[in-house]
Design a protein around this motif. Structure first.
Motif, mmCIF file in Angstrom:
data_model
loop_
_atom_site.group_PDB
_atom_site.id
_atom_site.type_symbol
_atom_site.label_atom_id
_atom_site.label_comp_id
_atom_site.label_asym_id
_atom_site.label_seq_id
_atom_site.Cartn_x
_atom_site.Cartn_y
_atom_site.Cartn_z
ATOM 1 N N ARG A 131 4.117 -9.782 0.308
ATOM 2 C CA ARG A 131 5.299 -9.953 -0.541
ATOM 3 C C ARG A 131 5.592 -8.686 -1.337
ATOM 4 O O ARG A 131 6.740 -8.256 -1.455
ATOM 5 C CB ARG A 131 5.083 -11.138 -1.479
ATOM 6 C CG ARG A 131 6.340 -11.916 -1.726
ATOM 7 C CD ARG A 131 6.076 -13.185 -2.442
ATOM 8 N NE ARG A 131 5.824 -12.858 -3.851
ATOM 9 C CZ ARG A 131 5.653 -13.743 -4.795
ATOM 10 N NH1 ARG A 131 5.668 -15.020 -4.506
ATOM 11 N NH2 ARG A 131 5.453 -13.393 -6.039
ATOM 12 N N GLU A 132 4.548 -8.074 -1.880
ATOM 13 C CA GLU A 132 4.739 -6.833 -2.624
ATOM 14 C C GLU A 132 5.216 -5.709 -1.702
ATOM 15 O O GLU A 132 6.100 -4.931 -2.055
ATOM 16 C CB GLU A 132 3.448 -6.398 -3.330
ATOM 17 C CG GLU A 132 3.641 -5.060 -4.018
ATOM 18 C CD GLU A 132 2.599 -4.722 -5.031
ATOM 19 O OE1 GLU A 132 2.043 -3.621 -4.934
ATOM 20 O OE2 GLU A 132 2.337 -5.539 -5.920
ATOM 21 N N TYR A 133 4.642 -5.643 -0.518
ATOM 22 C CA TYR A 133 5.048 -4.629 0.455
ATOM 23 C C TYR A 133 6.535 -4.779 0.791
ATOM 24 O O TYR A 133 7.274 -3.793 0.820
ATOM 25 C CB TYR A 133 4.200 -4.748 1.716
ATOM 26 C CG TYR A 133 4.620 -3.799 2.810
ATOM 27 C CD1 TYR A 133 4.267 -2.458 2.764
ATOM 28 C CD2 TYR A 133 5.378 -4.248 3.882
ATOM 29 C CE1 TYR A 133 4.671 -1.584 3.763
ATOM 30 C CE2 TYR A 133 5.783 -3.389 4.880
ATOM 31 C CZ TYR A 133 5.422 -2.049 4.819
ATOM 32 O OH TYR A 133 5.834 -1.203 5.808
ATOM 33 N N GLU A 134 6.972 -6.005 1.017
ATOM 34 C CA GLU A 134 8.375 -6.257 1.337
ATOM 35 C C GLU A 134 9.283 -5.852 0.174
ATOM 36 O O GLU A 134 10.377 -5.326 0.382
ATOM 37 C CB GLU A 134 8.603 -7.729 1.701
ATOM 38 C CG GLU A 134 7.971 -8.137 3.006
ATOM 39 C CD GLU A 134 8.493 -7.343 4.200
ATOM 40 O OE1 GLU A 134 9.694 -7.004 4.218
ATOM 41 O OE2 GLU A 134 7.696 -7.052 5.104
ATOM 42 N N TRP A 135 8.823 -6.084 -1.048
ATOM 43 C CA TRP A 135 9.610 -5.687 -2.219
ATOM 44 C C TRP A 135 9.755 -4.168 -2.254
ATOM 45 O O TRP A 135 10.846 -3.645 -2.455
ATOM 46 C CB TRP A 135 8.958 -6.189 -3.506
ATOM 47 C CG TRP A 135 9.770 -5.865 -4.720
ATOM 48 C CD1 TRP A 135 10.804 -6.588 -5.235
ATOM 49 C CD2 TRP A 135 9.612 -4.722 -5.579
ATOM 50 N NE1 TRP A 135 11.309 -5.966 -6.356
ATOM 51 C CE2 TRP A 135 10.601 -4.828 -6.586
ATOM 52 C CE3 TRP A 135 8.751 -3.637 -5.587
ATOM 53 C CZ2 TRP A 135 10.740 -3.874 -7.588
ATOM 54 C CZ3 TRP A 135 8.893 -2.692 -6.585
ATOM 55 C CH2 TRP A 135 9.876 -2.815 -7.583
ATOM 56 N N TRP A 136 8.669 -3.438 -2.052
ATOM 57 C CA TRP A 136 8.720 -1.981 -2.077
ATOM 58 C C TRP A 136 9.553 -1.423 -0.930
ATOM 59 O O TRP A 136 10.214 -0.407 -1.077
ATOM 60 C CB TRP A 136 7.312 -1.383 -2.036
ATOM 61 C CG TRP A 136 6.697 -1.314 -3.391
ATOM 62 C CD1 TRP A 136 5.831 -2.208 -3.932
ATOM 63 C CD2 TRP A 136 6.911 -0.312 -4.387
ATOM 64 N NE1 TRP A 136 5.509 -1.820 -5.213
ATOM 65 C CE2 TRP A 136 6.145 -0.660 -5.506
ATOM 66 C CE3 TRP A 136 7.666 0.845 -4.427
ATOM 67 C CZ2 TRP A 136 6.123 0.109 -6.659
ATOM 68 C CZ3 TRP A 136 7.642 1.618 -5.583
ATOM 69 C CH2 TRP A 136 6.875 1.235 -6.681
ATOM 70 N N MET A 137 9.506 -2.077 0.221
ATOM 71 C CA MET A 137 10.213 -1.567 1.396
ATOM 72 C C MET A 137 11.652 -2.072 1.492
ATOM 73 O O MET A 137 12.440 -1.558 2.269
ATOM 74 C CB MET A 137 9.459 -1.941 2.667
ATOM 75 C CG MET A 137 8.084 -1.304 2.757
ATOM 76 S SD MET A 137 8.127 0.495 2.623
ATOM 77 C CE MET A 137 8.827 0.947 4.196
ATOM 78 N N GLY A 138 12.030 -3.072 0.715
ATOM 79 C CA GLY A 138 13.363 -3.660 0.788
ATOM 80 C C GLY A 138 14.415 -2.810 0.110
ATOM 81 O O GLY A 138 14.121 -1.935 -0.700
ATOM 82 N N ASN A 139 15.647 -3.084 0.429
ATOM 83 C CA ASN A 139 16.771 -2.340 -0.146
ATOM 84 C C ASN A 139 17.122 -2.795 -1.552
ATOM 85 O O ASN A 139 17.651 -2.025 -2.341
ATOM 86 C CB ASN A 139 18.003 -2.482 0.747
ATOM 87 C CG ASN A 139 17.832 -1.747 2.046
ATOM 88 O OD1 ASN A 139 17.149 -0.738 2.113
ATOM 89 N ND2 ASN A 139 18.442 -2.264 3.098
#
Length: 104
Positions: free
Chosen positions: A45-53
């Motif tokens: 979830r944290e990874y997706e937050w950092w990688m998201g737009n």
């Protein structure tokens, strides 16, 4: 300083993975697998937050997607108001960059 309200719009370095690893290293080997299986959900979830737009922290440079610190602030920072005002010359873009640089 870290409790000041104006820090709420600034990101912090992604340290969750390091904290999860530190906790796992303190556990008995037989407990680690269960702990890590539960933690990987939050790590993803944290990874997706950092990688998201949506967060503004990911930038596309050619074929590469990189992360950056990014402050959602376009005014002189309260902790260095006069210096930022002089440096920016009133430019909101420069103020945003100053706040972002201060995160590192």
């Amino acid at each position: 300083n870290g409790g000041r309200i104006y820090y709420l719009n600034r990101s912090q370095p992604p340290m969750l993975h390091a904290m999860v690893a530190a906790v796992a290293n303190c556990m008995a080997e037989e407990e680690q697998a269960e702990w890590l299986a539960e933690a990987v959900v939050e790590l993803k979830r944290e990874y997706e937050w950092w990688m998201g737009n949506a967060s503004g922290h990911a930038v596309q440079i050619g074929h590469f997607r990189l992360n950056r610190f990014h402050a959602l602030w376009d005014e002189p920072r309260p902790e260095s108001y006069l210096e930022d005002l002089v440096t920016s010359g009133g430019s909101k873009a420069v103020c945003r960059e100053l706040a972002s640089v201060a995160e590192t």
